[in-house]
Write a protein that holds these residues in place. Structure first.
Motif, short mmCIF file in Angstrom:
data_model
loop_
_atom_site.label_atom_id
_atom_site.label_comp_id
_atom_site.label_asym_id
_atom_site.label_seq_id
_atom_site.Cartn_x
_atom_site.Cartn_y
_atom_site.Cartn_z
N VAL A 1 -29.85 -12.21 23.90
CA VAL A 1 -30.34 -11.14 24.84
C VAL A 1 -31.34 -11.35 25.55
O VAL A 1 -32.49 -11.75 25.11
CB VAL A 1 -30.62 -9.67 24.05
N ILE B 1 -26.32 -10.74 20.54
CA ILE B 1 -25.59 -9.83 20.45
C ILE B 1 -24.08 -10.06 20.64
O ILE B 1 -23.83 -11.14 21.50
CB ILE B 1 -26.03 -8.56 21.59
N LEU C 1 -25.44 -6.86 16.55
CA LEU C 1 -26.70 -7.23 17.05
C LEU C 1 -27.71 -7.54 15.98
O LEU C 1 -27.76 -6.87 14.64
CB LEU C 1 -27.38 -5.94 17.64
N ILE D 1 -20.42 -2.62 21.21
CA ILE D 1 -21.43 -3.69 20.39
C ILE D 1 -20.98 -3.77 19.11
O ILE D 1 -20.67 -2.76 18.32
CB ILE D 1 -22.85 -2.93 20.13
#
Length: 146
Positions: free
Chosen positions: A104, A90, A78, A75
């Protein structure tokens, strides 16, 4: 739609999710348990093995622009709001460093960890109302009245 452009004081929360947990559901449960009314993502680091994302070409009438990811992903970003109908975007990096991302939809299965810092605008409330122009429920910011 009514929206407030005012500032607010802020409180900061931090939470860590572990392997196999679903990140979006975990974030929504965290927000519900603490009764946060204007929560948003400050930062997040971690990794996923799965994700379901809606891509930029999607519209209210063409919701088929969806990507289902399986593999190992870092990741790298976010962002978004965590009101009852969370609106998160994201960015994920694969094993070769290629980055992809989108809106998302869920199915964010954690690989090793997800360390999330959440802010809450204490003087505001976030809600979503259908916007006839976009065809999506859009953010409405209100001054908190409690």
């Amino acid at each position: 739609m009514s929206s407030v452009g005012a500032g607010s004081s802020m409180q900061v929360h931090a939470v860590r999710f572990g392997p196999g947990q679903e990140l979006l559901a975990g974030l929504q449960a965290f927000v519900d348990q603490r009764r946060l009314r204007a929560p948003f993502i400050i930062t997040c680091v971690g990794s996923l093995t799965k994700a379901t994302l809606r891509l930029a070409n999607a519209t209210a009438t063409n919701t088929n622009e969806v990507m289902h990811l399986n593999g190992r992903f870092e990741i790298v970003s976010l962002v978004g709001t965590l009101n009852p109908e969370a609106h998160l975007h994201i960015s994920l990096s694969d094993g070769e460093g290629k980055t992809l991302g989108g809106h998302v939809l869920g199915d964010l299965e954690i690989f090793t960890t997800a360390e999330v810092v959440i802010g809450e605008a204490l003087d505001l409330q976030f809600v979503r109302e259908m916007d006839e122009k976009t065809g999506f429920p859009e953010l409405v910011v209100r001054t908190r009245s409690d």
